[in-house]
Design a protein around this motif. Structure first.
Motif, PDB file in Angstrom:
ATOM      1  N   GLU A  40     -30.237 -23.922  51.830  1.00 48.02           N
ATOM      2  CA  GLU A  40     -29.488 -25.098  51.392  1.00 48.02           C
ATOM      3  C   GLU A  40     -29.463 -25.183  49.873  1.00 48.02           C
ATOM      4  OE1 GLU A  40     -31.089 -28.682  53.028  1.00 48.02           O
ATOM      5  OE2 GLU A  40     -31.122 -27.853  55.050  1.00 48.02           O
ATOM      6  N   GLU A  98     -26.160 -25.044  47.480  1.00 46.79           N
ATOM      7  CA  GLU A  98     -25.885 -26.176  46.592  1.00 46.79           C
ATOM      8  C   GLU A  98     -25.853 -25.735  45.131  1.00 46.79           C
ATOM      9  OE1 GLU A  98     -27.988 -29.909  46.980  1.00 46.79           O
ATOM     10  OE2 GLU A  98     -28.242 -29.517  49.121  1.00 46.79           O
ATOM     11  N   ALA A 137     -25.860 -31.641  45.490  1.00 49.38           N
ATOM     12  CA  ALA A 137     -25.382 -32.541  46.540  1.00 49.38           C
ATOM     13  C   ALA A 137     -26.512 -33.348  47.184  1.00 49.38           C
ATOM     14  CB  ALA A 137     -24.616 -31.754  47.589  1.00 49.38           C
ATOM     15  N   THR A 138     -27.591 -32.691  47.599  1.00 50.78           N
ATOM     16  CA  THR A 138     -28.654 -33.414  48.324  1.00 50.78           C
ATOM     17  C   THR A 138     -30.049 -33.185  47.760  1.00 50.78           C
ATOM     18  OG1 THR A 138     -28.941 -31.639  49.936  1.00 50.78           O
ATOM     19  CG2 THR A 138     -27.342 -33.347  50.484  1.00 50.78           C
ATOM     20  N   HIS A 139     -30.177 -32.342  46.758  1.00 45.63           N
ATOM     21  CA  HIS A 139     -31.476 -32.073  46.136  1.00 45.63           C
ATOM     22  C   HIS A 139     -31.433 -32.521  44.679  1.00 45.63           C
ATOM     23  CE1 HIS A 139     -31.455 -29.377  49.610  1.00 45.63           C
ATOM     24  NE2 HIS A 139     -32.759 -29.525  49.610  1.00 45.63           N
TER      25      HIS A 139
END
Length: 138
Positions: free
Chosen positions: A4, A8, A103-105
């Motif tokens: 992931e 990203e 995005a998510t980290h």
């Protein structure tokens, strides 16, 4: 988590390079994670190289130290070394010490580590591999 983060980071790098006016002028938008077919390839261009996440153990959070590279490639016969050196400098100025939005980290840090010049006379190409290290939290 490692896959992931790599995906990203790859997307954030492409967006950052294409979003930089200096690099857009220099590369004309040619920043790639995957190269287009050879017959559609124009110079100079930048290609995201390997992204290598490694666990970074801490009591506070789950993090990864991520080593990655970006290669600047020129097909210029006479000024190729100058061209790739300029591109490497622009990348270093853009990324060194400037964490990217993922995005998510959360990217905690990003630092330039080294760069290596190579000339392939047979392929008539010059390249500069620019290496960075970053810390990314989950």
């Amino acid at each position: 988590m490692a896959d992931e983060i790599a995906l990203e980071l790859q997307a954030a790098l492409i967006a950052s390079i294409r979003g930089s006016s200096e690099l857009t002028d220099f590369l004309a938008g040619r920043a790639y994670a995957t190269l287009p077919p050879v017959d559609k390839l124009a110079f100079p261009f930048a290609q995201i190289g390997p992204i290598e996440p490694r666990p970074l153990y801490s009591d506070c959070s789950r993090s990864e130290r991520v080593i990655f590279s970006i290669e600047v490639i020129s097909g210029s016969a006479g000024e190729g070394q100058v061209e790739v050196s300029r591109g490497a400098g622009l990348l270093k100025d853009l990324l060194d010490g400037n964490p990217l939005d993922l995005a998510t980290h959360r990217m905690v840090s990003i630092n330039w580590k080294t760069q290596t010049y190579e000339h392939d006379a047979l392929a008539k190409r010059h390249s500069m591999l620019v290496v960075f290290s970053s810390v990314i939290d989950e």
